[in-house]
Motif scaffolding. Structure first.
Motif, PDB file in Angstrom:
ATOM      1  N   MET A   1       0.783  -1.242   0.017  1.00  0.00           N
ATOM      2  CA  MET A   1      -0.093   0.072   0.051  1.00  0.00           C
ATOM      3  C   MET A   1       0.894   1.141   0.053  1.00  0.00           C
ATOM      4  O   MET A   1       0.580   2.358  -0.519  1.00  0.00           O
ATOM      5  CB  MET A   1      -0.965  -0.158   1.350  1.00  0.00           C
TER       6      MET A   1
ATOM      7  N   SER B   1      -5.566  -0.399  -6.768  1.00  0.00           N
ATOM      8  CA  SER B   1      -5.492   0.205  -5.635  1.00  0.00           C
ATOM      9  C   SER B   1      -5.671  -0.485  -4.391  1.00  0.00           C
ATOM     10  O   SER B   1      -6.805  -1.024  -3.838  1.00  0.00           O
ATOM     11  CB  SER B   1      -6.841   1.232  -5.730  1.00  0.00           C
TER      12      SER B   1
ATOM     13  N   PHE C   1      -5.113   0.509  -1.448  1.00  0.00           N
ATOM     14  CA  PHE C   1      -6.052   1.208  -0.474  1.00  0.00           C
ATOM     15  C   PHE C   1      -7.396   1.250  -0.552  1.00  0.00           C
ATOM     16  O   PHE C   1      -8.030   0.778   0.327  1.00  0.00           O
ATOM     17  CB  PHE C   1      -5.736   2.819  -0.550  1.00  0.00           C
TER      18      PHE C   1
ATOM     19  N   PHE D   1      -9.931  -0.250   2.143  1.00  0.00           N
ATOM     20  CA  PHE D   1     -10.880   0.352   2.361  1.00  0.00           C
ATOM     21  C   PHE D   1     -12.198  -0.228   2.269  1.00  0.00           C
ATOM     22  O   PHE D   1     -13.081  -0.416   3.440  1.00  0.00           O
ATOM     23  CB  PHE D   1     -11.151   1.662   1.642  1.00  0.00           C
TER      24      PHE D   1
ATOM     25  N   GLY E   1     -12.221   6.886   6.317  1.00  0.00           N
ATOM     26  CA  GLY E   1     -11.126   5.887   5.804  1.00  0.00           C
ATOM     27  C   GLY E   1     -10.040   6.210   6.864  1.00  0.00           C
ATOM     28  O   GLY E   1      -9.232   5.042   6.928  1.00  0.00           O
TER      29      GLY E   1
ATOM     30  N   GLY F   1      -8.108   3.093   8.459  1.00  0.00           N
ATOM     31  CA  GLY F   1      -6.860   2.914   7.997  1.00  0.00           C
ATOM     32  C   GLY F   1      -5.814   2.969   9.054  1.00  0.00           C
ATOM     33  O   GLY F   1      -4.718   2.875   8.971  1.00  0.00           O
TER      34      GLY F   1
ATOM     35  N   VAL G   1       3.039   8.615   5.793  1.00  0.00           N
ATOM     36  CA  VAL G   1       2.395   8.790   4.598  1.00  0.00           C
ATOM     37  C   VAL G   1       2.927  10.073   4.001  1.00  0.00           C
ATOM     38  O   VAL G   1       3.393  10.125   2.600  1.00  0.00           O
ATOM     39  CB  VAL G   1       0.609   9.118   4.557  1.00  0.00           C
TER      40      VAL G   1
END
Lengths: 280, 337
Positions: free
Chosen positions: A119, A153, A155, A159, A276, A280, B259
């Motif tokens: 990711m 994706s 993510f 998700f 998210g 996450g 991130v």
């Protein structure tokens, strides 16, 4: 949110509003000023003080950007890329997310680990072979060169998985199985309807991202071939057309559609990002 | 979940229940065969459908995610030119040794690091403060949230072009405002620190609101009684923020830091477009050339795809290093709790 006397639910004071107002102004000013600069002409932009209010050249500049800089075609291309990417990503992510959330199979742990592990690997690291493949396939300047790689994706899968774990009761699927529903029917009649809110959020996030994507399109597409808005803007910025007000008109054209999306769905997008984030 | 393994041929209505005894004719042979077939199909469906659902994603992932990453490593050991990308000549580690001796590589690495720090640290600090404000009960709370997120909807290209104009030396808005305050004009494009600061500003502008929303979400998940007991103990708002909010947000802060760090290593569009004429060199003196930009310059301006691959893998190794450090910090945090 229900009333609470706890400290964090105090009403914001005047200072809070003042700081937020300043911050909002700083957030919005560059956008407003893009429009101001786009409505002026080049000579007025090269004077002090810089213009703070709108001039009368907006439509002329938009027209030049539209025709000379390929912005019209670029907008259509970008709309296609962003829509197809969003739809495809959501579909792939929902199917995989459902399997990883609710089904048992031997490779589940491995697939999940692979998804999570990568990711955070930026797609930039694979551009060289991707470019070689695109060149080999003759896809340079074709939109599929941009669309297909962005359907991946990790993510998105994560998700959807997190959403379906809590939103989709296992009994619902079992009951459907007992009634003899096939997996395809279960997907169509149970998973998709339950997942719809998360699919919408993921779709919007992916749309924004695909619309703004920069690094890969600039490698796979050329300015004179089949550019997306971002690629076309690069051409403007590099001074093929040195007129700053036209550049700003191009930037405005490229941004307006997303601002429209934000005005209409801002609340849902904000909710989606916060959702998210928690999971996450 | 325990799937009914084949015991329930899905006869309409009464699955799994054996038919009542006095069945006039009983299911004939054809009906039995049909049921068996259906049951087999059902078992096959149960067994293979998970793979069918994962397969499309996995195929794309292997083709466009994993394979390119590994193949980049392979290509980095070759001499490959953009003019003839299918022709690869084995050179071993030469691309890497050349990078090691390449002052522009180190320059780009340093720039990526400094721009990363001066964009990430203020960004996250401001986001934290902003989230704290947004967490008060506010009139029109949705409006504020959408407003601070709006820059996120602006593309890198559009944002950079606007900021390049705002940061103009002679007629730019920012120098004009500074002039009103009695500060001399700054040459934002050509200076060293000033250019890095300007590029960082674009990053900060685009991402602060986004991070604020992530912090806000985490703040709203903090149990209320923590605040209540803190308030009972006489903690001021600031003390509550310092001793309740921040510790509860630690994992989220770590997450956003990672991130943002990864985002910073990839920085590309902002330095590419910040000064119209310089392009891939990152300023007249390479003063804001990042690793991403250097990769692009080597591969697509100088046409050395092999060397570009080596830069990509160097970036990959740096990311692994960051991930390892992050893991260590996370473990330390978990232990201390």
């Amino acid at each position: 949110m229900t009333a609470s006397r706890a400290g964090r639910h105090l009403h914001g004071g005047r200072l809070t509003y003042a700081v937020l107002a300043v911050f909002t102004a700083l957030s919005l000013f560059p956008l407003v000023w893009t429009a101001i600069a786009a409505s002026r002409d080049n000579t007025r932009l090269a004077e002090t003080p810089p213009p703070l209010w709108f001039g009368s050249n907006l439509f002329r500049n938009l027209e030049i950007a539209w025709t000379d800089a390929n912005m019209g075609e670029a907008l259509v291309n970008t709309a296609v890329v962003a829509s197809v990417t969003a739809a495809g990503t959501v579909l792939l992510a929902t199917l995989a997310g459902f399997a990883l959330a609710k089904l048992r199979f031997r490779l589940r742990g491995a697939v999940l680990a692979l998804t999570l592990g990568t990711m955070m690997v930026p797609p930039q690291l694979g551009v060289v072979p991707m470019y070689m493949a695109v060149a080999e396939l003759g896809w340079t300047d074709r939109l599929q060169a941009v669309i297909l790689p962005s359907l991946v994706s990790a993510f998105g899968v994560f998700f959807m998985r997190q959403y379906l774990i809590q939103a989709l009761p296992g009994e619902l699927i079992e009951a459907a199985r007992m009634d003899g529903a096939s997996s395809v029917r279960i997907i169509w009649h149970i998973v998709f309807p339950v997942a719809r809110p998360a699919m919408a959020v993921l779709g919007m996030l992916t749309f924004v991202q695909a619309w703004n994507d920069f690094f890969w399109p600039i490698i796979a597409l050329t300015q004179n071939g089949n550019p997306t808005v971002q690629v076309a803007l690069t051409g403007l910025g590099r001074g093929y057309i040195p007129d700053q007000s036209v550049i700003m008109a191009g930037a405005l054209l490229g941004t307006l559609p997303l601002l429209l999306v934000f005005t209409l769905f801002g609340k849902q997008i904000v909710g989606g990002i916060m959702q998210g984030a928690i999971k996450g | 979940m325990s799937p009914p393994t084949g015991t329930a041929p899905p006869a309409a209505g009464t699955p799994g229940v054996s038919p009542p005894a006095p069945v006039p004719a009983g299911p004939d042979a054809a009906e039995l065969r049909r049921r068996a077939r259906r049951s087999r199909r059902y078992r096959r469906d149960l067994r293979w459908s998970p793979y069918a659902f994962v397969a499309p994603f996995l195929l794309f992932f292997l083709a466009f995610g994993l394979f390119p990453l590994l193949y980049t490593g392979w290509a980095s050991l070759h001499r490959v030119e953009l003019t003839d990308p299918t022709h690869m000549e084995w050179v071993g580690l030469r691309n890497y040794t050349r990078l090691w001796d390449d002052e522009f590589f180190w320059n780009a690495l340093r720039n990526t690091l400094t721009i990363g720090i001066i964009s990430t640290v203020p960004q996250l600090a401001m986001a934290l403060g902003l989230a704290h404000l947004l967490n008060y009960r506010l009139r029109a709370s949705t409006f504020w949230r959408v407003a601070v997120l709006t820059p996120y909807a602006t593309s890198i290209a559009a944002a950079t072009l606007v900021f390049a104009l705002l940061f103009g030396r002679d007629y730019g808005m920012i120098n004009w405002v500074l002039g009103q305050l009695g500060v001399d004009a700054v040459d934002w494009q050509n200076g060293h620190w000033s250019a890095q600061l300007a590029v960082s500003t674009i990053v900060i502008w685009r991402w602060t609101g986004y991070n604020a929303l992530i912090y806000l979400a985490a703040m709203q998940a903090v149990p209320r009684d923590l605040y209540e007991s803190a308030a009972l103990d006489g903690a001021s708002r600031w003390q509550q923020f310092r001793h309740v909010t921040i510790p509860s947000l630690r994992p989220t802060i770590l997450f956003t830091a990672v991130v943002s760090t990864i985002g910073a290593t990839q920085l590309f569009g902002e330095p590419l477009l910040f000064s119209g004429s310089a392009g891939a060199t990152g300023g007249s003196d390479h003063q804001y050339q990042t690793l991403g930009l250097y990769l692009y310059e080597q591969g697509w301006i100088n046409l050395h795809l092999g060397r570009a691959s080596a830069i990509a893998w160097a970036m990959f190794l740096i990311l692994l290093l960051i991930a390892a450090v992050n893991w260590l910090i996370a473990r330390r945090l978990r232990k201390s709790q």
